[in-house]
Scaffold this motif. Structure first.
Motif, PDB file in Angstrom:
ATOM      1  N   UNK A 215       0.832  -1.213   0.085  1.00  0.00           N
ATOM      2  CA  UNK A 215       0.017  -0.086   0.113  1.00  0.00           C
ATOM      3  C   UNK A 215       0.839   1.280  -0.119  1.00  0.00           C
ATOM      4  N   UNK A 216       0.769   2.012  -1.037  1.00  0.00           N
ATOM      5  CA  UNK A 216       1.762   3.504  -1.106  1.00  0.00           C
ATOM      6  C   UNK A 216       2.846   3.052  -0.726  1.00  0.00           C
ATOM      7  N   UNK A 217       3.777   2.218  -1.374  1.00  0.00           N
ATOM      8  CA  UNK A 217       5.003   1.909  -1.187  1.00  0.00           C
ATOM      9  C   UNK A 217       5.258   0.983   0.011  1.00  0.00           C
ATOM     10  N   UNK A 218       4.524   0.846   0.706  1.00  0.00           N
ATOM     11  CA  UNK A 218       4.886   0.011   2.032  1.00  0.00           C
ATOM     12  C   UNK A 218       4.512  -1.404   1.645  1.00  0.00           C
ATOM     13  N   UNK A 219       5.340  -2.438   2.266  1.00  0.00           N
ATOM     14  CA  UNK A 219       5.040  -3.952   2.017  1.00  0.00           C
ATOM     15  C   UNK A 219       4.194  -4.146   3.457  1.00  0.00           C
ATOM     16  N   UNK A 220       3.316  -5.370   3.161  1.00  0.00           N
ATOM     17  CA  UNK A 220       2.335  -5.560   4.261  1.00  0.00           C
ATOM     18  C   UNK A 220       3.182  -5.827   5.676  1.00  0.00           C
ATOM     19  N   UNK A 221       4.473  -6.599   5.464  1.00  0.00           N
ATOM     20  CA  UNK A 221       5.157  -6.827   6.763  1.00  0.00           C
ATOM     21  C   UNK A 221       5.339  -5.349   7.577  1.00  0.00           C
ATOM     22  N   UNK A 222       5.469  -4.252   6.792  1.00  0.00           N
ATOM     23  CA  UNK A 222       5.993  -3.011   7.303  1.00  0.00           C
ATOM     24  C   UNK A 222       4.934  -2.107   7.856  1.00  0.00           C
TER      25      UNK A 222
ATOM     26  N   UNK B  37      -2.717   1.426  11.396  1.00  0.00           N
ATOM     27  CA  UNK B  37      -3.480   2.419  10.267  1.00  0.00           C
ATOM     28  C   UNK B  37      -3.550   1.596   8.746  1.00  0.00           C
ATOM     29  N   UNK B  38      -2.237   1.342   8.437  1.00  0.00           N
ATOM     30  CA  UNK B  38      -2.177   0.883   6.975  1.00  0.00           C
ATOM     31  C   UNK B  38      -2.686  -0.510   6.978  1.00  0.00           C
TER      32      UNK B  38
END
Lengths: 234, 554
Positions: B52-59, B63-64
């Motif tokens: 999501x918007x440049x972020x991997x799920x593990x990070x 909120x994400x």
């Protein structure tokens, strides 16, 4: 890739130096513009980009963690992280030493005692006051942010409720602070307390909110959650 | 330096008493676009959003994760994200593209994509977007009903007058927190005395607010605050999940709920993660949508002093109102907090919501003089009523209010005051004297009223909560004191929570307690000749301002 301790240190040092250079470069640019326009801030560079903090970090090396009190007459006053260090007077210019002296005097007038701690794990005044109440022998606490916003709290209340809240720091006077001390003491005594009359200035936001934001940034960047609440005798 | 008299005159202007600050992305003091805002992106694997918007799920932070799991239609994401932000922005303004189609496209985009879309729009385009995307066909308005003394009689009287003037919702809060039960009850009674079907709320600490709602002393809730960064959520002892749970708690008892967010709060709380105000607000709004909440109060709200201090801040405020509407949320579009010393500036700011119309143009117009407004002052107050009515008449715009006569105002204020007096007596609470009712009936604000015994009031309010007084007790008290019609109205409000229709998006009630919402009366604007137009009896009402020259007697 393997990252040795040494490599990390080298990288950190390089990055920090680079950041410092950037800051100096930026300052130099701002100075040049300011010189050219005769007056800093009026025209010229209209960005603060690159600036990362308001004040350097204060060291609380050697500070003593505040303990839970047992004296049922005691009220703990929890002050903000920048209180009397980075910030020395409230948003409307009342010296913080006078603020503290008046709250304490109000408490003493009613025959109770006070103890001052500095709250380093939160800058939210509701939580500052609640944590102070929990530390206090009487279960009543007062939280005071460096900009002057104050809450009287009781240990068994919800965090976002309170006994009395004074949300408009610019309207506070030394007399209000003394009354806050007195009322806090009366709550300890279990008296029927008449809350201090509300005051309201509907233009306070227009005049002060930006300053409030900057003061809160100064307070928040001084937080040191590991240290929690520390003894504060200034 | 020898000073210019021109510059000296300008320096004295009200607008120069306002606070302004340069953009400062590192502290989040930046309205529309921060260099630290993420780039839009999404990856969906087996129906789960894994980037999501440049972020991997593990990070992901919470909120994400919440947004990825509940706020974005994974099945529509690829299609929507493949469209350029510019083309989505153009569709928002395009009168050939219906609201429904926009809602569908938006349901598949990410917060960072939304930021890009909004950045393509200037304020006039945002207003055009709002005119089409507002959920309910007719716009509405909400009042703040408060006073410095927390005087229940004044709350009832101001509520009655506010209802008479056309406010569809009324919100109170307290100076002293423990007054909450009295304020809620007085507002409930007073509102129905002015005009039937007005919804009421009492904005206080969340647990108390919920309790008042469950007891039927309020009919909706609004101050469920959400934030755009994890840190600020945690500081408030909250998570998106706890807010969603609280939302359900209200819903389970049939109360209308909207969340509250707004740019600048993260800056004020010192945890903006260097993101723009618009980006953080988008995260709040996506979160609200994901929690299943029908609507939002936003538009910087109480942090407007921060948003308004930076360049394009007021554009951003309108932008975030539009984001709410784009997500299909009811939008109560702020305008509820004073932010400028300049009459010109405060009016201009409100025109952005007033002209296109929002579900609630103000989420708190001070229906008392601003010195009595316990939300620290609203952008418009009781002294602006006639100005506002004239603005509606000048532009033939429905701002949700109407002109009234002095006789009507005195009548409803008096009835509301007497009804509260009777209920207090019946329930054995503190005494309300005839002199107080009289003073409040003719008062402008609390400077014209009598002092109350605060300590006695607080003990009685505590006692009222301990005794388990509910909305039904208020109905009984009114009925047995001879206020049958008022008792009927409050009972009808209580019935709403069993019927539940007013929990639909953007619901208000008409005088017959019939729901008008984004579901049964949706906004159908599609350019000139369509949508809601000010005409017929409503236009006649707006025209009839006081202080018209009577040509017959001239």
């Amino acid at each position: 890739m393997e990252m040795s301790e040494q490599l990390i240190q080298v990288i950190t040092r390089t990055v920090v130096e680079q950041l410092k250079n950037n800051e100096e470069l930026r300052n130099a640019v701002v100075r040049r513009y300011a010189d050219r326009n005769g007056q800093n801030g009026r025209t010229g560079v209209s960005s603060l980009a690159g600036k990362t903090r308001m004040r350097p970090k204060h060291s609380y090396e050697g500070s003593v963690r505040a303990q839970k009190g047992t004296d049922p007459k005691e009220i703990v006053i929890g002050v903000g992280a920048a209180f009397q260090t980075e910030i020395t007077s409230t948003i409307c210019g009342i010296p913080l030493s006078d603020v503290l002296a008046n709250v304490k005097a109000g408490i003493e007038e009613e025959g109770m005692t006070s103890r001052v701690v500095k709250v380093l794990d939160t800058s939210d005044v509701g939580f500052m006051a609640l944590q102070s109440a929990k530390l206090s022998g009487s279960g009543i606490g007062i939280g005071i942010q460096s900009k002057g916003t104050t809450v009287i709290h009781q240990k068994d209340l919800y965090p976002l409720t309170n006994l009395e809240l004074f949300p408009q720091a610019p309207l506070m006077t030394l007399d209000t602070y003394r009354k806050i001390g007195r009322n806090a003491a009366r709550y300890v005594k279990g008296e029927k307390v008449t809350p201090i009359e509300s005051v309201n200035d509907p233009m306070v936001r227009a005049k002060f909110q930006v300053k409030a934001a900057l003061m809160h940034i100064i307070e928040t960047e001084q937080l040191d959650p590991e240290r929690g609440m520390i003894v504060w005798d200034q | 330096m020898k000073r210019s008299k021109r510059i000296e005159a300008l320096d004295q202007r009200a607008v120069n008493k306002d606070g302004f600050i340069d953009e400062w992305p590192e502290m989040g003091c930046i309205a529309m676009k921060s260099p630290y805002d993420p780039k839009p992106s999404i990856r969906v694997e087996n129906g789960v959003i894994t980037e999501l918007d440049g972020k991997k799920r593990e990070d992901f932070d919470f909120l994400d994760q919440f947004i990825a799991d509940y706020s974005i239609r994974a099945d529509r994401a690829d299609e929507s994200m493949a469209m350029s932000s510019l083309s989505i922005a153009r569709k928002i303004v395009d009168i050939e593209t219906p609201r429904k189609e926009i809602l569908k496209i938006i349901s598949g985009i990410t917060p960072a994509k939304m930021v890009e879309v909004i950045n393509h729009l200037n304020v006039v385009e945002m207003m055009m977007g709002m005119q089409k995307m507002r959920a309910r066909r007719i716009p509405g308005n909400q009042a703040h009903i408060t006073n410095l003394k927390d005087d229940p009689v004044q709350i009832a009287a101001d509520a009655a007058e506010g209802a008479l003037r056309g406010f569809r919702e009324e919100e109170t809060t307290t100076g002293v927190a423990r007054y909450a039960p009295f304020n809620a009850m007085a507002l409930l009674i007073g509102s129905q005395a002015g005009r039937k079907g007005v919804l009421t709320q009492c904005a206080v600490e969340e647990a108390t607010e919920l309790e008042l709602g469950i007891r039927g002393l309020t009919t909706y809730a609004e101050t469920l605050s959400v934030y755009g960064t994890e840190k600020v959520f945690i500081d408030g002892d909250d998570t998106p999940y706890s807010k969603a749970f609280l939302n359900s708690a209200y819903a389970s008892r049939g109360l209308k709920v909207r969340f509250t967010s707004g740019s600048g709060s993260e800056v004020l709380m010192g945890s903006s993660e260097k993101k723009s105000m618009l980006y953080l607000e988008c995260k709040c709004l996506f979160m609200t949508k994901g929690a299943g909440c029908q609507g939002i109060q936003n538009g910087s709200v109480s942090c407007i002093g921060v948003a308004a201090s930076v360049p394009a801040g007021i554009r951003e405020v309108m932008g975030e109102n539009l984001v709410a509407a784009l997500l299909g949320l009811e939008c109560a579009s702020s305008n509820d907090q004073s932010f400028s010393n300049s009459d010109m500036r405060r009016t201009a700011r409100t025109m952005l919501q007033f002209m296109p119309g929002t579900d609630f143009i103000f989420s708190g117009y001070a229906a008392e003089p601003n010195y009595d407004n316990m939300f620290a002052g609203s952008n418009f107050d009781a002294e602006d009523f006639d100005d506002y009515n004239v603005l509606q008449r000048d532009m033939q715009v429905d701002g949700g209010l109407r002109p009234v006569t002095e006789e009507e105002v005195i009548r409803v204020r008096s009835e509301a005051g007497k009804a509260v007096q009777a209920v207090f007596k019946y329930l054995g609470l503190t005494e309300i004297t005839d002199e107080q009712v009289e003073a409040v009936t003719y008062a402008h604000g609390s400077r014209d009223t009598l002092k109350r015994d605060v300590a006695a009031d607080l003990m009685a309010a505590d006692d009222m909560m301990k005794r388990g007084i509910t909305g039904v007790d208020v109905v009984r008290a009114l009925a047995e004191s001879g206020y049958t019609s008022l008792a009927d109205s409050i009972l009808s409000m209580l019935k709403q929570r069993v019927i539940g229709d007013y929990m639909h998006t953007a619901a208000i009630l008409d005088e017959n307690f019939q729901v008008m919402s984004g579901v049964n009366t949706p906004n159908d604007y599609l350019g000139p000749g369509t949508g809601y137009r000010v005409d017929g009896s409503r236009w006649e009402e707006i025209k009839a301002i006081p202080h018209r020259i009577d040509a017959n007697t001239f």
